[in-house]
Design a protein around this motif. Structure first.
Motif, PDB file in Angstrom:
ATOM      1  N   LYS A  89       1.178   8.063 -10.662  1.00 36.78           N
ATOM      2  CA  LYS A  89       2.841   8.054 -10.767  1.00 36.78           C
ATOM      3  C   LYS A  89       3.104   8.112 -12.032  1.00 36.78           C
ATOM      4  O   LYS A  89       4.161   8.579 -12.556  1.00 36.78           O
ATOM      5  CB  LYS A  89       3.208   6.842  -9.917  1.00 36.78           C
ATOM      6  N   LYS A  90       2.453   7.349 -13.083  1.00 43.04           N
ATOM      7  CA  LYS A  90       2.738   7.379 -14.446  1.00 43.04           C
ATOM      8  C   LYS A  90       2.531   8.668 -15.018  1.00 43.04           C
ATOM      9  O   LYS A  90       2.920   8.977 -16.193  1.00 43.04           O
ATOM     10  CB  LYS A  90       1.948   6.105 -15.202  1.00 43.04           C
ATOM     11  N   TYR A  91       1.477   9.518 -14.579  1.00 42.74           N
ATOM     12  CA  TYR A  91       1.366  11.061 -14.895  1.00 42.74           C
ATOM     13  C   TYR A  91       2.390  12.019 -14.509  1.00 42.74           C
ATOM     14  O   TYR A  91       2.399  13.143 -14.661  1.00 42.74           O
ATOM     15  CB  TYR A  91       0.005  11.304 -14.809  1.00 42.74           C
ATOM     16  N   GLY A  92       3.533  11.363 -13.467  1.00 39.30           N
ATOM     17  CA  GLY A  92       4.335  12.242 -13.072  1.00 39.30           C
ATOM     18  C   GLY A  92       3.945  12.896 -11.989  1.00 39.30           C
ATOM     19  O   GLY A  92       4.372  14.259 -11.773  1.00 39.30           O
ATOM     20  N   LEU A  93       2.878  12.686 -11.159  1.00 42.41           N
ATOM     21  CA  LEU A  93       2.335  13.185  -9.977  1.00 42.41           C
ATOM     22  C   LEU A  93       2.904  12.339  -8.755  1.00 42.41           C
ATOM     23  O   LEU A  93       3.401  11.304  -9.014  1.00 42.41           O
ATOM     24  CB  LEU A  93       1.037  13.345 -10.000  1.00 42.41           C
ATOM     25  N   SER A  94       2.604  13.013  -7.761  1.00 41.79           N
ATOM     26  CA  SER A  94       3.148  12.203  -6.311  1.00 41.79           C
ATOM     27  C   SER A  94       2.122  12.975  -5.288  1.00 41.79           C
ATOM     28  O   SER A  94       1.568  13.923  -5.343  1.00 41.79           O
ATOM     29  CB  SER A  94       4.708  12.483  -5.930  1.00 41.79           C
ATOM     30  N   ALA A  95       2.421  12.138  -3.976  1.00 40.65           N
ATOM     31  CA  ALA A  95       1.511  12.576  -2.851  1.00 40.65           C
ATOM     32  C   ALA A  95       2.005  13.634  -2.197  1.00 40.65           C
ATOM     33  O   ALA A  95       3.351  13.644  -1.995  1.00 40.65           O
ATOM     34  CB  ALA A  95       1.325  11.348  -2.104  1.00 40.65           C
ATOM     35  N   ILE A  96       1.490  14.504  -1.824  1.00 41.14           N
ATOM     36  CA  ILE A  96       1.943  15.526  -0.922  1.00 41.14           C
ATOM     37  C   ILE A  96       1.333  15.558   0.665  1.00 41.14           C
ATOM     38  O   ILE A  96       1.936  15.961   1.635  1.00 41.14           O
ATOM     39  CB  ILE A  96       1.777  16.797  -1.449  1.00 41.14           C
ATOM     40  N   ALA A  97       0.474  14.575   0.767  1.00 41.51           N
ATOM     41  CA  ALA A  97      -0.092  14.454   2.031  1.00 41.51           C
ATOM     42  C   ALA A  97      -1.037  13.138   1.966  1.00 41.51           C
ATOM     43  O   ALA A  97      -1.487  12.666   0.786  1.00 41.51           O
ATOM     44  CB  ALA A  97      -1.087  15.518   2.522  1.00 41.51           C
ATOM     45  N   PHE A  98      -1.299  12.299   3.040  1.00 43.68           N
ATOM     46  CA  PHE A  98      -2.215  11.206   3.052  1.00 43.68           C
ATOM     47  C   PHE A  98      -3.167  11.503   4.059  1.00 43.68           C
ATOM     48  O   PHE A  98      -2.822  11.702   5.164  1.00 43.68           O
ATOM     49  CB  PHE A  98      -1.041  10.200   3.466  1.00 43.68           C
ATOM     50  N   PRO A  99      -4.490  11.145   3.950  1.00 45.17           N
ATOM     51  CA  PRO A  99      -5.344  10.957   4.771  1.00 45.17           C
ATOM     52  C   PRO A  99      -5.251   9.703   5.470  1.00 45.17           C
ATOM     53  O   PRO A  99      -4.974   8.770   5.202  1.00 45.17           O
ATOM     54  CB  PRO A  99      -6.609  10.873   3.975  1.00 45.17           C
ATOM     55  N   GLU A 100      -5.271  10.080   6.973  1.00 45.85           N
ATOM     56  CA  GLU A 100      -5.188   8.886   7.837  1.00 45.85           C
ATOM     57  C   GLU A 100      -6.347   8.008   7.868  1.00 45.85           C
ATOM     58  O   GLU A 100      -7.383   8.609   7.642  1.00 45.85           O
ATOM     59  CB  GLU A 100      -4.929   9.559   9.301  1.00 45.85           C
ATOM     60  N   THR A 101      -6.311   6.906   8.356  1.00 45.21           N
ATOM     61  CA  THR A 101      -7.298   6.011   8.539  1.00 45.21           C
ATOM     62  C   THR A 101      -7.608   5.479   9.958  1.00 45.21           C
ATOM     63  O   THR A 101      -6.440   5.503  10.742  1.00 45.21           O
ATOM     64  CB  THR A 101      -7.367   4.864   7.643  1.00 45.21           C
ATOM     65  N   TYR A 102      -8.816   5.321  10.537  1.00 49.91           N
ATOM     66  CA  TYR A 102      -8.965   4.690  11.817  1.00 49.91           C
ATOM     67  C   TYR A 102      -8.494   3.143  11.592  1.00 49.91           C
ATOM     68  O   TYR A 102      -8.538   2.848  10.401  1.00 49.91           O
ATOM     69  CB  TYR A 102     -10.595   4.847  12.195  1.00 49.91           C
ATOM     70  N   ASN A 103      -8.334   2.909  12.790  1.00 50.84           N
ATOM     71  CA  ASN A 103      -8.092   1.028  12.828  1.00 50.84           C
ATOM     72  C   ASN A 103      -9.109   0.437  12.320  1.00 50.84           C
ATOM     73  O   ASN A 103     -10.449   0.626  12.398  1.00 50.84           O
ATOM     74  CB  ASN A 103      -7.979   0.760  14.378  1.00 50.84           C
ATOM     75  N   ASN A 104      -8.687  -0.510  11.520  1.00 51.73           N
ATOM     76  CA  ASN A 104      -9.708  -1.510  10.789  1.00 51.73           C
ATOM     77  C   ASN A 104     -10.468  -1.002   9.619  1.00 51.73           C
ATOM     78  O   ASN A 104     -11.402  -1.428   9.108  1.00 51.73           O
ATOM     79  CB  ASN A 104     -10.868  -2.062  11.743  1.00 51.73           C
ATOM     80  N   GLN A 105     -10.117   0.246   9.157  1.00 53.40           N
ATOM     81  CA  GLN A 105     -10.524   0.772   8.021  1.00 53.40           C
ATOM     82  C   GLN A 105      -9.702   1.017   6.931  1.00 53.40           C
ATOM     83  O   GLN A 105      -9.865   1.732   5.890  1.00 53.40           O
ATOM     84  CB  GLN A 105     -11.246   2.110   8.315  1.00 53.40           C
ATOM     85  N   GLU A 106      -8.398   0.609   7.020  1.00 55.40           N
ATOM     86  CA  GLU A 106      -7.382   0.614   6.070  1.00 55.40           C
ATOM     87  C   GLU A 106      -7.734  -0.463   5.105  1.00 55.40           C
ATOM     88  O   GLU A 106      -8.478  -1.272   5.009  1.00 55.40           O
ATOM     89  CB  GLU A 106      -5.935   0.358   6.290  1.00 55.40           C
ATOM     90  N   ILE A 107      -6.958  -0.385   3.682  1.00 56.98           N
ATOM     91  CA  ILE A 107      -7.096  -1.316   2.798  1.00 56.98           C
ATOM     92  C   ILE A 107      -6.344  -2.608   3.207  1.00 56.98           C
ATOM     93  O   ILE A 107      -5.109  -2.309   3.423  1.00 56.98           O
ATOM     94  CB  ILE A 107      -6.699  -0.580   1.466  1.00 56.98           C
ATOM     95  N   ASN A 108      -7.015  -4.038   2.890  1.00 58.98           N
ATOM     96  CA  ASN A 108      -6.311  -4.843   2.909  1.00 58.98           C
ATOM     97  C   ASN A 108      -6.640  -5.868   1.802  1.00 58.98           C
ATOM     98  O   ASN A 108      -7.578  -5.981   1.301  1.00 58.98           O
ATOM     99  CB  ASN A 108      -6.717  -5.886   4.077  1.00 58.98           C
ATOM    100  N   THR A 109      -5.488  -6.281   1.224  1.00 59.49           N
ATOM    101  CA  THR A 109      -5.623  -6.909  -0.052  1.00 59.49           C
ATOM    102  C   THR A 109      -5.362  -8.497   0.053  1.00 59.49           C
ATOM    103  O   THR A 109      -4.433  -8.917   0.901  1.00 59.49           O
ATOM    104  CB  THR A 109      -4.691  -6.418  -1.328  1.00 59.49           C
ATOM    105  N   LEU A 110      -6.445  -9.302  -0.562  1.00 58.06           N
ATOM    106  CA  LEU A 110      -6.215 -10.733  -0.482  1.00 58.06           C
ATOM    107  C   LEU A 110      -6.028 -11.410  -1.760  1.00 58.06           C
ATOM    108  O   LEU A 110      -6.633 -11.172  -2.747  1.00 58.06           O
ATOM    109  CB  LEU A 110      -7.490 -11.348   0.211  1.00 58.06           C
TER     110      LEU A 110
END
Length: 717
Positions: A423-444
């Motif tokens: 984002k700081k380089y002036g870029l953006s997402a055009i698509a997102f790879p989906e994730t299977y259940n329980n394989q997404e990122i969770n932060t703690l």
């Protein structure tokens, strides 16, 4: 001397007899392979898919195997040491030379195609690749190529425009583009292209033929098999429009589809004569009608059946008697001659339409190779724009290449840890790879019990351990605390954290290519990393505290709290609690907390391009078609989200089930987009530079302008 010759002959014969030729096999063949390998003549080498089989036979790692025709065409221009040995033809088709061959046919002979009704089978419910279904169209499109650059945002819009210009009322049924809104718009704008479709019956190829027979001044794309099955050609005159521009009353094909192919390596390193051995094993005489084994074969009848089952992996050939029709081409260009005898496979350079191509940035040799196979696969399935593969040393270098004005690259799939830098380089997402259940990122957020941290405000001045500066855990912490302990107004997250926290460890805080501004106290943010004599680099080789495992080590040895990405494979530290984003504490001394306790739940990666680039809509449509043809459809030879040549996570993670657009309402993607919303809004309102180099240029411009203005005023007085 005679004794020596006899001894050498015996040794040669023994080596030739006992050498294990390696065959491509899938994991599902494991039981069969276990039985087949007992004779020591054939050894199974397991591959992920047919493309991997082709690659390993080309390199000489495997000696022989079978692939379907589309896999063979996929290897065009990418392999050079493979020899086509035989077609594997079902007994029911023993008198048919090809699986199918496409023709363009009419009941009338025309001098010009313009204004004719065009009958097309569409692209659904058929195994014929789109490139073949578009082959005739591409030949007649060339005169309209001058409309490409100025009039249309996407390649498909130009394609439909050209069809509508050339032909009259037609039937080109079905979906034209995976973008539903654009597809509806194009159908509404060009209704004449589907006017003849109603009231047609049968499979797509039969419908196309029926459309032509029902309509005067019409032309149809179909197959010779369909014509032979539906029309008595001895009593009906037909005209065939040939690829060379001529019109003939005898059939002339555009493309031919062979049956599955038995291939072998052209490397000469293996002992014995593989070609003669295969002929002995697989000639028709081997499979005697009474089931007895041939006296010349060194495989018994049971082993031959095992071999046949592995080679006849194609579903339509299972439990079917087959013939092995041998090819007789011993020239050095046997593979190229084989391909050309069936189909014209254009190269990437020859396939570019409207001067559009998308440059995909890769970061390793293996990824570059997979990218080149994706490029050929997209060409073979008629997907535009053409992919050009550009290799850089890292994902960060790719982001810089995409953001640069010379536009040396157009897109890359990056990990979520690089979202802030992108984002700081002036870029953006055009698509997102989906994730299977329980394989997404969770932060703690983990805090030590003895540090008097009871709420988020108590983190002020504390020693923090982070996996990566500007990474997804770092950004999730900023978002969770912004408006509570961090300012809600500033876009400069690095300065906010360096002002709020005490000495910390944020690997990568000194690396300028992570879009760091001078306002960040990088020495303070690296203090815990460097006290042990190590660096503050984002590298496991030089920084013990890099990544989640490193952040946990930092917490155990020096820190007061840590922000991490949940990793169940790691041991939960002692004397630590999970602080939830609402400031409460989890009652569990483990990573498996309630969903509401995570700082964030996010998708793992994104496909990055330049913001508002004219090519973006075409890139997005191409990605959606990749999802359809190289993921959702199981019969295509290239698998975009699978391991490639036994190497995982190239271009995309193997755990990717498909792609979604940024407007997706799936929680991990929606959360990720929301996580970056403040950066976008803040940058627009505050003047903080998206790209650090752009910020410097902006300051220089303003300063120069003020100096000039001041000089003018002084001269006036």
């Amino acid at each position: 001397m005679k004794l020596l010759q006899k001894t050498l002959f015996i040794i040669f014969f023994y080596v030739n007899l006992t050498y294990s030729y390696k065959i491509c096999a899938l994991k599902k063949h494991e039981n069969i392979c276990g039985q087949l390998e007992r004779n020591n003549r054939i050894k199974c080498e397991y591959v992920d898919n047919e493309a991997s089989c082709l690659i390993k036979i080309d390199s000489g790692e495997i000696d022989f195997g079978s692939i379907n025709a589309e896999t063979a065409f996929l290897g065009n221009g990418l392999i050079s040491n493979v020899v086509p040995f035989a077609q594997i033809i079902p007994e029911t088709a023993r008198n048919v030379e090809f699986d199918y061959e496409t023709v363009v046919v009419s009941e009338e002979k025309f001098e010009s195609l313009e204004g004719l009704s065009y009958c097309h089978p569409g692209f659904e419910n058929t195994l014929i690749p789109p490139l073949i279904l578009k082959e005739f169209e591409q030949h007649v499109f060339k005169k309209y190529s001058n409309h490409c650059d100025t009039e249309f945002e996407t390649s498909v819009e130009w394609e439909i425009f050209a069809l509508n210009k050339i032909f009259g009322d037609s039937c080109r049924d079905g979906v034209w583009t995976p973008d539903k809104k654009l597809d509806e718009h194009l159908h509404d704008k060009h209704p004449g292209l589907i006017k003849l479709c109603p009231n047609l019956n049968g499979d797509p190829l039969e419908r196309s033929l029926q459309c032509m027979l029902n309509t005067k001044h019409s032309i149809a794309l179909t197959t010779s098999n369909t014509i032979n099955n539906k029309i008595n050609t001895t009593n009906k005159a037909l005209w065939y429009y040939c690829k060379n521009g001529t019109v003939s009353n005898t059939p002339c094909s555009w493309s031919k589809q062979p049956y599955p192919i038995l291939i072998m390596s052209n490397h000469q390193s293996q002992p014995g004569n593989l070609e003669n051995t295969l002929k002995k094993w697989l000639s028709r005489e081997v499979f005697n009608k009474d089931g007895s084994e041939d006296s010349e074969s060194d495989l018994d009848e049971k082993d031959l059946r095992y071999l046949k089952e592995i080679l006849n992996n194609n579903k339509e050939l299972n439990n079917v008697v087959v013939n092995y029709k041998l090819f007789n081409d011993n020239t050095s260009n046997a593979w190229g001659n084989f391909i050309k005898s069936f189909r014209d496979i254009p190269s990437p350079d020859d396939s570019i339409i409207c001067k559009r191509k998308m440059r995909w940035c890769t970061t390793s040799d293996n990824e570059q190779t997979k990218c080149k196979w994706l490029s050929q696969a997209s060409i073979n399935y008629g997907i535009q724009p053409v992919v050009e593969c550009v290799q850089k040393s890292s994902e960060l270098e790719c982001l810089k290449a995409i953001s640069n004005n010379n536009e040396s690259a157009d897109l890359i799939t990056t990990s979520a840890d690089l979202g802030y830098a992108a984002k700081k380089y002036g870029l953006s997402a055009i698509a997102f790879p989906e994730t299977y259940n329980n394989q997404e990122i969770n932060t703690l957020l983990l805090v030590k019990n003895d540090r008097n941290i009871e709420r988020l405000e108590n983190l002020k001045g504390k020693k923090g351990c982070f996996p990566l500066y500007s990474g997804i855990a770092w950004l999730s912490f900023v978002e969770a605390t912004r408006g509570i302990v961090l300012s809600n107004e500033s876009c400069d997250y690095g300065k906010l954290l360096s002002d709020f926290l005490g000495d910390s460890c944020m690997p990568g805080a000194i690396e300028t290519n992570r879009a760091i501004h001078n306002t960040v106290d990088s020495e303070k943010m690296c203090k815990l990393c460097t006290e042990t004599g190590k660096t503050c680099e984002a590298s496991e080789a030089t920084n013990l505290y890099f990544n989640t495992s490193g952040a946990l080590r930092c917490l155990e040895e020096k820190g007061d709290f840590a922000v991490i990405v949940k990793d169940p494979s790691l041991v939960f530290p002692n004397n630590v609690q999970v602080m939830c984003k609402n400031g409460t504490f989890s009652t569990l001394d483990a990573f498996n907390v309630d969903e509401g306790c995570y700082l964030s739940t996010l998708t793992t990666s994104e496909v990055i391009t330049r913001i508002n680039d004219p090519l973006n809509k075409d890139i997005q449509l191409a990605l959606l078609q990749y999802d359809e043809w190289f993921a959702a459809k199981t019969h295509t030879p290239f698998r975009l989200f699978d391991s490639f040549n036994n190497t995982k996570d190239l271009l995309f993670k193997d755990s990717t089930p498909g792609l979604a657009v940024p407007t997706s309402q799936k929680p991990p993607i929606k959360n990720y987009v929301e996580l970056f919303k403040h950066i976008g809004d803040c940058s627009k309102g505050s003047g903080v530079a998206d790209n650090p180099s752009k910020g410097i240029r902006s300051i220089t411009f303003v300063t120069t302008t003020l100096l000039i203005f001041t000089t003018i005023i002084m001269n006036l007085f």
